[in-house]
Design an enzyme around this catalytic site. Sequence first.
Site, PDB file in Angstrom:
ATOM      1  N   TYR A 145       0.866  -1.181   0.000  1.00 46.64           N
ATOM      2  CA  TYR A 145       0.000   0.000   0.000  1.00 46.64           C
ATOM      3  C   TYR A 145       0.900   1.226   0.000  1.00 46.64           C
ATOM      4  CZ  TYR A 145      -3.391   3.484   1.708  1.00 46.64           C
ATOM      5  OH  TYR A 145      -4.187   4.589   1.851  1.00 46.64           O
ATOM      6  N   ASP A 240       9.382   2.902  -0.929  1.00 46.85           N
ATOM      7  CA  ASP A 240       8.369   3.558  -0.106  1.00 46.85           C
ATOM      8  C   ASP A 240       8.707   3.225   1.352  1.00 46.85           C
ATOM      9  OD1 ASP A 240       4.704   3.447   0.120  1.00 46.85           O
ATOM     10  OD2 ASP A 240       6.256   4.328   1.393  1.00 46.85           O
ATOM     11  N   LYS A 268       5.029   9.333   8.325  1.00 46.83           N
ATOM     12  CA  LYS A 268       4.869   8.806   9.684  1.00 46.83           C
ATOM     13  C   LYS A 268       5.888   9.379  10.667  1.00 46.83           C
ATOM     14  CE  LYS A 268       2.622   4.675   7.886  1.00 46.83           C
ATOM     15  NZ  LYS A 268       1.221   4.682   8.350  1.00 46.83           N
TER      16      LYS A 268
HETATM   17  P1  KE4 Z   1      -0.505   8.470   4.377  1.00 43.60           P
HETATM   18  O1  KE4 Z   1      -1.005   9.164   3.158  1.00 43.60           O
HETATM   19  O2  KE4 Z   1      -1.577   7.639   5.070  1.00 43.60           O
HETATM   20  O3  KE4 Z   1       0.266   9.397   5.308  1.00 43.60           O
HETATM   21  O4  KE4 Z   1       0.616   7.394   3.904  1.00 43.60           O
HETATM   22  C1  KE4 Z   1       0.275   6.435   2.937  1.00 43.60           C
HETATM   23  C2  KE4 Z   1       1.230   5.275   3.056  1.00 43.60           C
HETATM   24  C3  KE4 Z   1       2.233   5.141   2.111  1.00 43.60           C
HETATM   25  N1  KE4 Z   1       3.125   4.142   2.181  1.00 43.60           N
HETATM   26  C4  KE4 Z   1       3.080   3.235   3.194  1.00 43.60           C
HETATM   27  C5  KE4 Z   1       4.109   2.138   3.238  1.00 43.60           C
HETATM   28  C6  KE4 Z   1       2.081   3.325   4.195  1.00 43.60           C
HETATM   29  O5  KE4 Z   1       2.051   2.405   5.195  1.00 43.60           O
HETATM   30  C7  KE4 Z   1       1.135   4.352   4.124  1.00 43.60           C
HETATM   31  C8  KE4 Z   1       0.006   4.493   5.121  1.00 43.60           C
HETATM   32  N2  KE4 Z   1      -0.145   3.399   6.032  1.00 43.60           N
HETATM   33  C9  KE4 Z   1      -1.497   3.190   6.517  1.00 43.60           C
HETATM   34  C10 KE4 Z   1      -1.502   2.012   7.509  1.00 43.60           C
HETATM   35  N3  KE4 Z   1      -0.708   0.918   7.118  1.00 43.60           N
HETATM   36  C11 KE4 Z   1      -2.073   4.397   7.135  1.00 43.60           C
HETATM   37  C12 KE4 Z   1      -3.291   4.165   7.988  1.00 43.60           C
HETATM   38  C13 KE4 Z   1      -4.539   4.628   7.301  1.00 43.60           C
HETATM   39  O6  KE4 Z   1      -4.666   4.482   6.069  1.00 43.60           O
HETATM   40  O7  KE4 Z   1      -5.398   5.132   8.041  1.00 43.60           O
END
Ligand code: KE4
Length: 435
Positions: A145, A240, A268
């Site tokens: 993701y 990523d 994060k």
């Molecule tokens: P954000 O746009 O949510 O800040 O980041 C996206 C993203 C990109 N790449 C990786 C490897 C990520 O894990 C994420 C976001 N992770 C999720 C949970 N695994 C965020 C939680 C959510 O979607 O509420």
Amino acid sequence: MSDQPTSRKLWELSQQILPGGVNSPVRAFRAVGGQPFFVQQAHGSRIEDVDGRSFIDYVMSWGPMILGHAYPPVLKKIAETLKNGTSFGIPNPLELRLARMVCDLVPSIEMVRMVNSGTEATMSAIRLARALTGRSKVIKCIGCYHGHVDSLLVQAGSGAATLGTPDSAGIPPSFARETIPVQYNDLRAVEQAFSDFPREIAAIIIEPVVGNAGVILPQPGYLEALRAITHSHGALLIFDEVMTGFRLAPGGAQERFAVTPDLTCLGKIIGGGLPVGALGGPSELMAQLAPSGPVYQAGTLSGNPLAMAAGIATLEALQQPGLYQRLENATQTLVQGITEAAQQHGIPVCPRQIGSMFSIFFTDRQVVDFPSAATSDTARFQRYFHFMLDHGIYFAPSPYEAGFLSLAHTDEDLQTTIKAAQAFFASEAAAHQGS
Ligand code: KE4
């Protein structure tokens, strides 16, 4: 009786004005049933809901809170910065300070662009890669993701897999056709993609350690081979590291595995709990971003001083000697304790752990990719999630997420968790014998 509305009441109200009652799908407990609680406050390793219930937190806001919630030096830095205002939309010294720290910590980064989320970072990385190569297609791994970017919501993990919607509605087939999904750890599929689309593939984007299908580790040589394959085909390798950055080592997965990507996406931890993402890489590539180059990328709140302050304080605190080893040792203790508890009761589990991120898959298979992760017993996961929650322990409400430890988790927290896991697996074994 306080007049504070209960979680139940708040959930009733939130579903009327927030889609699905939440601002991010995975929070809605759809994969585990029941309804989410509403948090009142969080300190250290614990969160407290509006009904006064306290939980040991292993989600830690999905990764940012590696120091623990409300870490005093971070709060102090934010409070000091707050006195000068909240947003300028004009360059401010804190942007340079955090950028300098990122460049010093992450091996491949000479120049960095701050953004406001991991999604913005990966979206910008894809655009930059396409501009740099003049190519359109992108390879991504099934179950990874990378945020809710149109071209990357193709067989995605995390909330998309949780909801069983790995290919979101609203994405034109013409977009999806530019994305080539392959299984994680499957080099032959990558070689086949380059053979099928010679000189059409701009980049491979990958979570070097998968966190969004649960935690899945790269097999020996996998990342190195992706580096060689992309080099040989003139494509970019994009790591990523939104989740692994500053988590697995000061320089993230690329430091831990000694593999240097062309572009790195961060998020994060870099924001210390405030909204920050970042895209970094060699100066000659990054200079192609506007205004120095033709690739447009922008953001009203990019480099926001409060967010920069939180990130600076966080990365400073992470430089304590021995910190990463302490986190790793504690995580190994936890995972080993839970795994042994399951094995004592004949419950099949596949543990996965690296640094301070981990997963326990309820399967007798070795989890090496999304299909093997998906063999997990989801009904057992639901029972596990709620059993642990009832015992004051909060794991991610989805089998397709990672667990995280922080500097604030105590040995007592770990022993409490292991004891609850022992009780859970005993109840599972008893129920199984009874059935
Ligand atoms: P954000 O746009 O949510 O800040 O980041 C996206 C993203 C990109 N790449 C990786 C490897 C990520 O894990 C994420 C976001 N992770 C999720 C949970 N695994 C965020 C939680 C959510 O979607 O509420």
